[in-house]
Enzyme design. Structure first.
Site, PDB file in Angstrom:
ATOM      1  N   GLY A 139      20.055   4.492 -32.883  1.00  0.00           N
ATOM      2  CA  GLY A 139      19.749   5.123 -34.152  1.00  0.00           C
ATOM      3  C   GLY A 139      18.386   5.754 -34.231  1.00  0.00           C
ATOM      4  O   GLY A 139      17.985   6.230 -35.297  1.00  0.00           O
ATOM      5  N   SER A 148      17.746  12.224 -26.515  1.00  0.00           N
ATOM      6  CA  SER A 148      17.222  12.838 -25.288  1.00  0.00           C
ATOM      7  C   SER A 148      18.037  12.464 -24.053  1.00  0.00           C
ATOM      8  O   SER A 148      18.255  13.311 -23.175  1.00  0.00           O
ATOM      9  CB  SER A 148      15.755  12.429 -25.087  1.00  0.00           C
ATOM     10  OG  SER A 148      15.626  11.021 -25.013  1.00  0.00           O
ATOM     11  N   GLU A 175      27.672   7.791 -34.340  1.00  0.00           N
ATOM     12  CA  GLU A 175      27.739   7.269 -32.974  1.00  0.00           C
ATOM     13  C   GLU A 175      28.663   6.067 -32.902  1.00  0.00           C
ATOM     14  O   GLU A 175      29.480   5.952 -31.978  1.00  0.00           O
ATOM     15  CB  GLU A 175      26.336   6.885 -32.498  1.00  0.00           C
ATOM     16  CG  GLU A 175      25.437   8.077 -32.214  1.00  0.00           C
ATOM     17  CD  GLU A 175      24.003   7.702 -31.926  1.00  0.00           C
ATOM     18  OE1 GLU A 175      23.284   8.547 -31.380  1.00  0.00           O
ATOM     19  OE2 GLU A 175      23.593   6.571 -32.243  1.00  0.00           O
ATOM     20  N   GLY A 217      17.604   8.516 -33.209  1.00  0.00           N
ATOM     21  CA  GLY A 217      17.835   9.901 -33.589  1.00  0.00           C
ATOM     22  C   GLY A 217      18.492  10.053 -34.947  1.00  0.00           C
ATOM     23  O   GLY A 217      18.733  11.168 -35.411  1.00  0.00           O
ATOM     24  N   ASP A 246      26.523   7.670 -24.141  1.00  0.00           N
ATOM     25  CA  ASP A 246      25.362   7.783 -25.022  1.00  0.00           C
ATOM     26  C   ASP A 246      24.239   6.907 -24.483  1.00  0.00           C
ATOM     27  O   ASP A 246      24.461   6.040 -23.628  1.00  0.00           O
ATOM     28  CB  ASP A 246      25.741   7.337 -26.440  1.00  0.00           C
ATOM     29  CG  ASP A 246      24.776   7.844 -27.508  1.00  0.00           C
ATOM     30  OD1 ASP A 246      23.797   8.545 -27.160  1.00  0.00           O
ATOM     31  OD2 ASP A 246      25.015   7.544 -28.692  1.00  0.00           O
TER      32      ASP A 246
END
Length: 222
Positions: free
Chosen positions: A99, A34, A107, A101, A85
Site C-alpha cells: 500500500g 516501482s 491490489e 503506492g 506485485d
C-alpha cells in the site's frame, strides 16, 4: 547491485517463472509501484503470448497500455492466471505489508482473483516481524477520525497521507509503531473497524511464491 537492480532481477525471474504457463487466452494481474513497473517492462516483451492484463491501479493501466499490453477490466476477465506485485515488507511466512503506492484495495482484489500470487521484492523488504514500514489503511473520508482513534487503541500512531486520494476516492492512514506479530488476526481486526475499506496487511492468503533480488545479482525464491 542497488535496490532498483535487485527489483529488476526479481521481475525477470518472475517472468521466467510464469512464461511456461502462458497461453493465448491467459489474463495476468499486475500490481502497482516501482517493482511492479519493472515487471510491466519485461512483460511487454511477451505481449503476443497472452491475451491481456488486469491492472491494480490507473497508473499501472497507463503504463501497461504504453508498453503495448491490452488492459482488461476485472469485471470482464476470466480467472487470472497469476498476479505479480511487489511489497513494502514481507516475512518468512509470506505475509506482507502493501500500500505504499496507495493501491492496496485494488491490489488485494486483483490478487484474490488470481490462481497464484507471485511477490517480487529486493532484499531490503524481507523482515522477521512486519511493522517497521508504516501500515497503510484505506479509509472512507467521513470515518477518518473514528478509525484513527481505534488504531491508537491498537498501539499505532496513524498519520493522514497528505494530498493523496486513492483511485476509489478515499483517504490513506499510514500507521506507525505497530509490531505485527500475528498478521492474520490484525488484518481481520482492522478490516472490521467501521469505515475501513481495506488494510495493507496481505496474509489471507499471502503470496504463493516470493522472489527476492539479491545484492550479488542472484535471486532467492521461497
Amino acid at each position: 547491485m542497488n535496490q532498483d537492480d535487485q527489483k529488476r532481477s526479481a521481475a525477470v525471474a518472475a517472468l521466467d517463472l510464469i512464461k511456461p504457463m502462458l497461453r493465448s487466452d491467459s489474463v495476468i494481474g499486475v500490481g502497482t509501484g516501482s517493482t511492479a513497473n519493472h515487471f510491466i517492462d519485461v512483460l511487454a516483451e511477451l505481449r503476443g503470448r497472452f491475451d491481456a492484463a488486469v491492472a491494480s491501479s490507473e497508473a499501472t493501466a497507463k503504463r501497461l497500455r504504453g508498453r503495448g499490453v491490452t488492459v482488461m477490466e476485472l469485471t470482464a476477465a476470466p480467472p487470472l492466471l497469476v498476479y505479480v506485485d511487489g511489497a513494502d515488507e514481507i516475512n518468512a511466512q509470506k505475509a506482507m505489508i502493501k500500500g505504499g503506492g496507495g493501491a492496496l484495495t485494488r491490489e488485494k482484489i486483483v490478487a484474490s482473483a488470481a490462481e497464484k500470487f507471485v511477490c517480487i521484492v529486493d532484499a531490503s523488504k524481507v523482515v522477521d516481524v512486519l511493522g517497521r514500514y508504516p501500515l497503510p489503511i484505506e479509509v472512507i473520508p467521513m470515518a477518518r477520525s473514528l478509525v484513527a482513534r481505534e488504531l491508537v487503541k491498537l498501539g499505532g500512531m496513524p498519520e493522514l497521507r497528505q494530498g493523496f486520494t486513492t483511485d476509489n476516492g478515499n483517504l490513506i492512514l499510514d500507521v506507525h509503531g505497530l509490531e505485527i506479530i500475528d498478521p492474520t488476526i490484525l488484518e481481520v481486526h482492522i478490516n472490521n473497524i467501521p469505515g475501513v475499506v481495506e488494510c495493507g496487511i496481505f496474509s489471507r492468503p499471502g503470496a504463493h511464491t516470493v522472489i527476492v533480488g539479491q545484492p550479488d545479482g542472484s535471486v532467492r525464491t521461497f
